[in-house]
Design a protein around this motif. Structure first.
Motif, PDB file in Angstrom:
ATOM      1  N   ILE A  19      41.147  98.076  97.717  1.00  0.00           N
ATOM      2  CA  ILE A  19      39.760  98.555  97.744  1.00  0.00           C
ATOM      3  C   ILE A  19      39.735 100.029  98.142  1.00  0.00           C
ATOM      4  N   ALA A  20      40.499 100.381  99.170  1.00  0.00           N
ATOM      5  CA  ALA A  20      40.534 101.772  99.640  1.00  0.00           C
ATOM      6  C   ALA A  20      41.088 102.701  98.569  1.00  0.00           C
ATOM      7  N   GLU A  21      42.129 102.287  97.878  1.00  0.00           N
ATOM      8  CA  GLU A  21      42.732 103.139  96.842  1.00  0.00           C
ATOM      9  C   GLU A  21      41.794 103.284  95.637  1.00  0.00           C
ATOM     10  N   LYS A  22      40.898 102.331  95.450  1.00  0.00           N
ATOM     11  CA  LYS A  22      39.880 102.440  94.397  1.00  0.00           C
ATOM     12  C   LYS A  22      38.775 103.424  94.809  1.00  0.00           C
ATOM     13  N   GLY A  23      38.720 103.753  96.105  1.00  0.00           N
ATOM     14  CA  GLY A  23      37.672 104.653  96.584  1.00  0.00           C
ATOM     15  C   GLY A  23      36.311 103.983  96.677  1.00  0.00           C
ATOM     16  N   ILE A  24      36.297 102.660  96.801  1.00  0.00           N
ATOM     17  CA  ILE A  24      35.010 101.971  96.937  1.00  0.00           C
ATOM     18  C   ILE A  24      34.878 101.407  98.349  1.00  0.00           C
ATOM     19  N   ASP A  25      33.705 100.899  98.644  1.00  0.00           N
ATOM     20  CA  ASP A  25      33.439 100.421  99.993  1.00  0.00           C
ATOM     21  C   ASP A  25      32.765  99.055  99.874  1.00  0.00           C
ATOM     22  N   ILE A  26      33.332  98.046 100.497  1.00  0.00           N
ATOM     23  CA  ILE A  26      32.754  96.697 100.453  1.00  0.00           C
ATOM     24  C   ILE A  26      32.614  96.221 101.899  1.00  0.00           C
ATOM     25  N   PRO A  27      31.410  95.816 102.307  1.00  0.00           N
ATOM     26  CA  PRO A  27      31.247  95.364 103.693  1.00  0.00           C
ATOM     27  C   PRO A  27      32.125  94.142 103.967  1.00  0.00           C
ATOM     28  N   SER A  28      32.717  94.100 105.154  1.00  0.00           N
ATOM     29  CA  SER A  28      33.622  92.983 105.428  1.00  0.00           C
ATOM     30  C   SER A  28      33.157  92.126 106.598  1.00  0.00           C
ATOM     31  N   VAL A  29      33.621  90.885 106.586  1.00  0.00           N
ATOM     32  CA  VAL A  29      33.320  89.900 107.618  1.00  0.00           C
ATOM     33  C   VAL A  29      34.666  89.479 108.189  1.00  0.00           C
ATOM     34  N   ALA A  30      34.836  89.579 109.510  1.00  0.00           N
ATOM     35  CA  ALA A  30      36.116  89.193 110.119  1.00  0.00           C
ATOM     36  C   ALA A  30      36.161  87.679 110.329  1.00  0.00           C
ATOM     37  N   VAL A  31      37.299  87.078 109.952  1.00  0.00           N
ATOM     38  CA  VAL A  31      37.532  85.639 110.170  1.00  0.00           C
ATOM     39  C   VAL A  31      38.758  85.553 111.070  1.00  0.00           C
ATOM     40  N   ASP A  32      38.594  85.024 112.271  1.00  0.00           N
ATOM     41  CA  ASP A  32      39.681  85.057 113.249  1.00  0.00           C
ATOM     42  C   ASP A  32      40.644  83.881 113.034  1.00  0.00           C
ATOM     43  N   LEU A  33      41.694  84.147 112.241  1.00  0.00           N
ATOM     44  CA  LEU A  33      42.672  83.080 111.945  1.00  0.00           C
ATOM     45  C   LEU A  33      43.399  82.622 113.198  1.00  0.00           C
ATOM     46  N   ARG A  34      43.592  83.558 114.142  1.00  0.00           N
ATOM     47  CA  ARG A  34      44.360  83.179 115.351  1.00  0.00           C
ATOM     48  C   ARG A  34      43.625  82.131 116.167  1.00  0.00           C
ATOM     49  N   ASN A  35      42.296  82.179 116.118  1.00  0.00           N
ATOM     50  CA  ASN A  35      41.511  81.178 116.845  1.00  0.00           C
ATOM     51  C   ASN A  35      41.067  80.016 115.960  1.00  0.00           C
TER      52      ASN A  35
END
Lengths: 209, 209
Positions: A19-35
């Motif tokens: 996504i970063a190399e495409k130069g675009i921005d997408i809002p993200s949601v964190a999913v805590d795999l450790r928990n």
């Protein structure tokens, strides 16, 4: 659009860098795999396979694999191309990604998931528990060691895996060289091409993500 | 162009059916995996990874994975599209293929390669020998059993996995349902959607290849 992410994990990182190399921005949601948030009903309603990355489109469609997220983004945002802009490139980059997955992430995950104390019974991702297999941890370590040699051959003498321009194959190989540190596997000193290419990759802003 | 093939194996079949559904014709070269032809110097000069399929382009470039061969052919012969003709389709089909590979061929191969007498020390494809692991054969059988349920969910109520039109995901799922017979795993009677879809797939001329 929404991107379900977990910062330390290699698979969402492959998409984050893409996504970063495409130069675009997408809002993200964190999913805590450790928990174990991925195994809770709230997240299983998003992705019944209990994995990240997930890309949720505006119409509610959810793409639930690295390959799916990237194929969508590449088609919706073709420039700069990261999966190939002509038939030969598309074939070559798909080939590279497959070899890097098979020899890289699959080997490292085989070792990690079958040996880490925190992953007891989590030898495979998903909702079904599978017991750790000691012999598989050893096989994974042996394969991961060989990954660096395979990668050294694949890199060849060009700046990037597919020649003059960055592709998703470089992103994957970079993420897996970093992921290998989780099982304390470092690039061997005789793999010069990996070492030089890794330095160039580490200087890109996307590498900090 | 030349296509290196081995008739009984599932991976080259995925490409063979893809070529047939595109309506194109590529001359093929048989590589006898049963007699170890893939491990002989002649074939290793073609593909150092010692696997088929391989697609050799007119300029001598060789694509050495199912994904690479198909990405090339899709781009060179876009109609009929088998990997998606817009962003949502590209994403969805890539997603389907990944889930079908992970739950299908990887599970079946895990069982077969770790149990078949003829595959002793050949627990993974490639030039390096890996010993069979009994627990892995059992895990593969359990996963392969679950593959049919996963596939039943993925098929849903449309004629094909991606809706109204055939895609590479249908080819893969069909090949893997057939491949599952190698480990004597049959579609369970309660997976109606798999059974009906499989009947439709089996009637296509490409299914005879």
């Amino acid at each position: 659009m929404r991107f379900y992410d977990f910062q330390p994990a290699p698979s969402p990182r492959r998409v984050r860098m893409f996504i970063a190399e495409k130069g675009i921005d997408i809002p993200s949601v964190a999913v805590d795999l450790r928990n174990g948030e991925h195994l809770q009903p709230e997240f299983l309603a998003v992705n019944p396979f209990a994995t990240v990355p997930v890309l949720e489109l505006d119409d509610g469609t959810r793409l639930t694999t690295t390959a799916g997220c990237r194929a969508y983004i590449e088609s919706a945002h073709p420039t700069p191309s990261l999966l190939g802009s002509n038939a030969a490139e598309c074939g070559r980059i798909a080939d590279l990604i497959w070899h890097i997955e098979f020899n890289g992430i699959m080997a490292i995950a085989e070792c990690l998931r079958n040996s880490a104390k925190g992953m007891r019974d989590r030898a495979l991702p998903g909702t079904v528990n599978y017991a750790q297999i000691t012999e598989l941890a050893e096989r994974g370590r042996s394969r991961a060691g060989r990954f660096f040699e395979v990668l050294d051959d694949l890199i060849g003498d060009d700046p990037f895996l597919n020649g003059e321009r960055l592709s998703a194959a470089d992103i994957d190989a970079f993420v897996f060289v970093e992921f290998a540190k989780w099982i304390k596997a470092e690039t061997p000193a005789n793999c010069d091409r990996v070492i030089n290419w890794h330095q160039r990759m580490a200087e890109r802003p996307s590498a900090d993500l």
